[in-house]
Design an enzyme around this catalytic site. Structure first.
Site, PDB file in Angstrom:
ATOM      1  N   ASN A  88       1.007  -1.319  -0.291  1.00  0.00           N
ATOM      2  CA  ASN A  88       0.077  -0.101   0.472  1.00  0.00           C
ATOM      3  C   ASN A  88       1.380   1.373  -0.467  1.00  0.00           C
ATOM      4  O   ASN A  88       2.245   0.864   0.849  1.00  0.00           O
ATOM      5  CB  ASN A  88      -0.830   0.270   0.983  1.00  0.00           C
ATOM      6  CG  ASN A  88      -1.615   1.249   1.556  1.00  0.00           C
ATOM      7  OD1 ASN A  88      -2.473   1.735   0.607  1.00  0.00           O
ATOM      8  ND2 ASN A  88      -1.337   1.895   2.320  1.00  0.00           N
ATOM      9  N   HIS A 114       0.773   5.280   1.396  1.00  0.00           N
ATOM     10  CA  HIS A 114       0.034   5.960   2.258  1.00  0.00           C
ATOM     11  C   HIS A 114       1.195   7.334   2.144  1.00  0.00           C
ATOM     12  O   HIS A 114       1.877   7.579   1.981  1.00  0.00           O
ATOM     13  CB  HIS A 114       0.460   5.126   3.195  1.00  0.00           C
ATOM     14  CG  HIS A 114      -0.096   5.927   4.782  1.00  0.00           C
ATOM     15  ND1 HIS A 114      -1.773   6.417   4.718  1.00  0.00           N
ATOM     16  CD2 HIS A 114       0.631   7.207   5.678  1.00  0.00           C
ATOM     17  CE1 HIS A 114      -2.115   6.731   5.641  1.00  0.00           C
ATOM     18  NE2 HIS A 114      -0.923   7.343   6.838  1.00  0.00           N
ATOM     19  N   ASP A 165      -0.426  -5.282   6.468  1.00  0.00           N
ATOM     20  CA  ASP A 165      -1.217  -6.440   7.834  1.00  0.00           C
ATOM     21  C   ASP A 165      -2.403  -6.183   8.032  1.00  0.00           C
ATOM     22  O   ASP A 165      -3.101  -5.120   7.335  1.00  0.00           O
ATOM     23  CB  ASP A 165      -0.009  -6.585   8.549  1.00  0.00           C
ATOM     24  CG  ASP A 165      -0.072  -5.486   9.552  1.00  0.00           C
ATOM     25  OD1 ASP A 165       1.107  -5.468  10.201  1.00  0.00           O
ATOM     26  OD2 ASP A 165      -0.128  -4.299   9.203  1.00  0.00           O
ATOM     27  N   ASP A 218      -2.423   0.317   8.587  1.00  0.00           N
ATOM     28  CA  ASP A 218      -1.134   1.533   8.102  1.00  0.00           C
ATOM     29  C   ASP A 218       0.370   1.010   8.771  1.00  0.00           C
ATOM     30  O   ASP A 218       1.211   1.435   9.596  1.00  0.00           O
ATOM     31  CB  ASP A 218      -0.855   2.789   8.358  1.00  0.00           C
ATOM     32  CG  ASP A 218      -1.771   2.963   7.341  1.00  0.00           C
ATOM     33  OD1 ASP A 218      -3.188   3.901   7.541  1.00  0.00           O
ATOM     34  OD2 ASP A 218      -2.061   2.707   5.774  1.00  0.00           O
TER      35      ASP A 218
END
Ligand SMILES: Nc1nc2c(c(=O)[nH]1)N[C@@H](CN(C=O)c1ccc(C(=O)N[C@@H](CCC(=O)O)C(=O)O)cc1)CN2
Ligand SMILES: NCC(=O)N[C@@H]1O[C@H](COP(=O)([O-])[O-])[C@@H](O)[C@H]1O
Length: 140
Positions: free
Chosen positions: A35, A37, A69, A73
């Site tokens: 991801n 961020h 996970d 974040d």
């Protein structure tokens, strides 16, 4: 059901970029997910990172690419890039500058993961290959 839909493609890697839903165990057990961020995690997690950084008054922020996970974040950090907060920035201007950096970083990270793989020891991620110049220059 996202897990079943993903299973149809048997992806080697799932990339979340602006995907604003929390992924559950059924997806994460079957897929390697990364991801991007718009903050320097662990600072400013969550859905409003740019606003939170501005409200806090930080002088630098940036972007993080991390493994996903079951936390929010909280996954191991793969790469980060720094962006200075400029006089007169609002959420839109700062976020646009962060997006420019994070898109370059994401492309670099996906390429290195695919070409060179990675190792993970505890929370320490070691990527193969070297970051491309335009990612490291931003970090100078
Ligand atoms: N299991 C995980 N799933 C996802 C992660 C993660 O780290 N673990 N990252 C997200 C993307 N993301 C941050 O990068 C993120 C997206 C959404 C939220 C969140 O709190 N959403 C709220 C709604 C918030 C709002 O709109 O005000 C919610 O879903 O209730 C936090 C972080 C991708 N998925
Ligand atoms: N917490 C998740 C989160 O804030 N993700 C962020 O949403 C933006 C999507 O931009 P885009 O819609 O222009 O691609 C990106 O900055 C990404 O980091």
């Amino acid at each position: 059901m996202l897990a079943a839909r993903l299973a149809e493609f048997s992806p080697d890697l799932v990339v979340s970029a602006g995907f604003m839903r929390i992924l559950g165990r059924e997806v994460l057990q079957e897929n390697t997910v990364i991801n991007t961020h718009p903050a320097l995690l662990p600072a400013f997690p969550g859905a409003h990172a740019v606003r939170d950084a501005l409200d806090y008054g930080v002088k630098v922020t940036g972007a993080t690419v991390h493994f996903v996970d079951e936390g929010v974040d909280t996954g191991p950090v793969i790469e980060q890039a720094v962006v200075r907060v400029e006089e007169g920035d609002d959420v839109a201007t700062l976020h646009e500058r962060i997006k420019t950096v994070e898109r370059r970083m994401l492309v670099d990270v996906v390429g290195r993961l695919a070409r060179h793989g990675w190792t993970l020891n505890d929370r320490q991620v070691k990527l193969g290959g070297a970051p491309s110049r335009d990612v490291t220059e931003e970090n100078r």
